[in-house]
Each structure stands twice: as C-alpha cells, then as structure tokens.
Design a protein around this motif. Structure first.
Motif: not given
Length: 298
Positions: A273-278, A11-15, A21-25, A138-147
């Motif tokens: 946050y990704p809509p398809n991630r638990h 799953a991590r390789v796919v994402e 990148k999967a190995a590093d994470s 593989r970030v759970d959520c992110v804060i962003r400003g603006g439109p």
C-alpha cells in the motif's frame, strides 16, 4: 465553492495525474472536476496545476498545497473514524487489487466470513494478474506474489504458498509421466507469461540441492492464473502452479500431481500500500483478515 470537496478533488487529480481519471474515480463529470480546480485556484490566488493538451504537471505551489492539505484530510478521516468506531464497527468502501486465482480460490470464497465481522465495509475487488499503479488508480492495497521490486511501497507479509506440477490423467496416458524435470523438454508445458512484461516465467524445481529451471514449450501460453488452470484441465499440457490452485481438481481426480519430490521453495505473498496514504481502520482490519486467511494456506 465547496472548499473541502475541491481539496479532495485536487488531491485525486494529483494522485491520478489526469482530470479524466480523477473524474472517473470520483464518479463526477470531467467538467465538474475542472470547475472545482479552477475555483480552488481562484480562491487561493495561485496556479496549482499546469495544463497543456498533452500533459498535466503540478506546480511548486500545487505540490506544497497538496502536502499540507493531505495532513488536513488525514486528520479529518481520523476524526470521522473515531466517531464511527464509537458507534460501532469500521465502515466504508475499500479498493483492493488481486490476482485471478488468488481472488477466486483464496479470498472471494472466504469473504462472507469477513462481512460477518464487518458488515458495514464494502470491498471493490480489481481482479487480474496485471500490475496496477496504486496511486494513479486510487487503490488502497494490492496483493502480490514473488520477490518485491517496488521499494517505494509499504509492505506487509501475508505468507507463502507451495507449488504443484500436474496434468490430466488423459494427457499422462497419452504422453507418459515424467520422472525428472529434464524430461519436461519432450512434453507440452502450459507456459505462464508475465502480464507486465509478456515474458515466459520459467518453472523451478529443486531436490536435495539439485536445481533446474525449465522453460517448457507448448501449444498455448497464458497470462492469467485462472486461464492457466483452465488450460491444464483441458488437457493441453502440464502446469506448474500454486498448490491451492489445483488442490480441488486433484481431489476430484481431474488432475494428477507429478514430480512431487521436486519442488522449489515456497512462494511469498505480500500486501502493498502507498506509504504516504493514510491507512484507514477499515483497510487495517481487511489487511489483518488477509493475514489470517493466508495463515491457513499451504
């Protein structure tokens, strides 16, 4: 073969779209990741990933297997969460990406209060004004400003913040205090460049229906919010930024607000946050805490 571990690695390789990148994470050697994927493919008798020296693609069987196993992994997470909640508070590690000044001035100073509530949660903060790819990194959520421009992500509104235009007393003494936004054309403006596009972001001013968009020119431009403040404090010019960023410096007399009756509408902030991630309970409580925190900001 540890099949559950192999499924999580797959799953991590796919994402991430990359073995490296999967190995590093996962803090695993790349050889271990490759070996587990190979064992999983042998066990299933199908090719999950198509690998070349330049590209990694998911096969049709791989895409189907990913979707089915994601449901399984989510159910396992729900079971684990249910037992851990029965024993106490949410626990585990979350990864959050956040802009520089938002991190240093709004979130990090208040984190001790969050950890008082949830001492078993660990937070990995990625701090920069660079937009990240939530799925591949593989970030759970992110804060962003603006439109909002990323329609594929799930969104929760955090709140909005006001703007302040200011400069050091020394700069205003040397160059004078502008009384109208159009006067900024003859001043040094510390421009803010988008970390993603490199373009200068204009400063917007509004009063009684009159609007002006100023792309001031100066000796220096930056693409990170803490550096933007530092340049202003160094007397390099006028900065137009979020009010919370400069409030303490204004109270100390290091910066002086100008054009106080010229302000654009408040700037919205969202959590994505990704809509398809638990969405685990530990992420949910962190999001709820962020909403509370932004409710205290003007």
């Amino acid at each position: 073969m540890n099949q559950l571990l192999a499924i999580r690695v797959f799953a991590r390789v796919v994402e991430s779209g990359s073995f490296t990148k999967a190995a590093d994470s996962l803090n695993q050697p790349k050889t271990t990741v490759s070996k587990l994927i190979g064992q999983l493919e042998s066990h299933l008798g199908v090719r999950l990933l198509q690998r070349t020296t330049r590209r990694l693609t998911v096969t049709a069987d791989g895409a189907s297997y990913y979707q089915l196993t994601q449901q399984l992994l989510h159910q396992l997470d729900d079971i684990d969460q249910g037992f851990s909640q029965a024993q106490g508070l949410p626990r585990g590690r979350i990864r959050v990406d956040i802009g520089g000044s938002t991190a240093t001035m709004l979130v990090i100073p208040e984190l001790p209060k969050f950890f008082e509530r949830y001492p078993d949660i660990q937070v990995d903060l990625g701090v920069s004004d660079r937009p990240v790819d939530l799925i591949s990194e593989r970030v759970d959520c992110v804060i962003r400003g603006g439109p909002l421009t990323e329609q594929a992500l799930a969104v929760r509104r955090l709140g909005e913040v006001s703007w302040t235009t200011c400069a050091t007393p020394g700069y205003l003494q040397r160059h004078g205090t502008p009384m109208h936004p159009l006067e900024l054309a003859r001043h040094q403006m510390i421009a803010y460049r988008s970390a993603s596009t490199g373009r200068i972001l204009p400063s917007n001013f509004q009063r009684n229906g009159e609007r002006h968009q100023i792309e001031g020119k100066g000796l220096v431009s930056v693409n990170e919010s803490n550096a933007h403040l530092a340049a202003g404090l160094a007397g390099l010019g006028i900065i137009h930024t979020f009010s919370y960023t400069v409030r303490a410096a204004i109270e100390r007399g290091e910066l002086v607000p100008i054009l106080t009756d010229w302000r654009p509408p408040a700037y919205p902030f969202h959590l994505l946050y990704p809509p398809n991630r638990h969405l685990s309970n530990r992420v949910r409580v962190f999001i709820d805490w962020l909403v509370e925190r932004f409710a205290q900001v003007d």
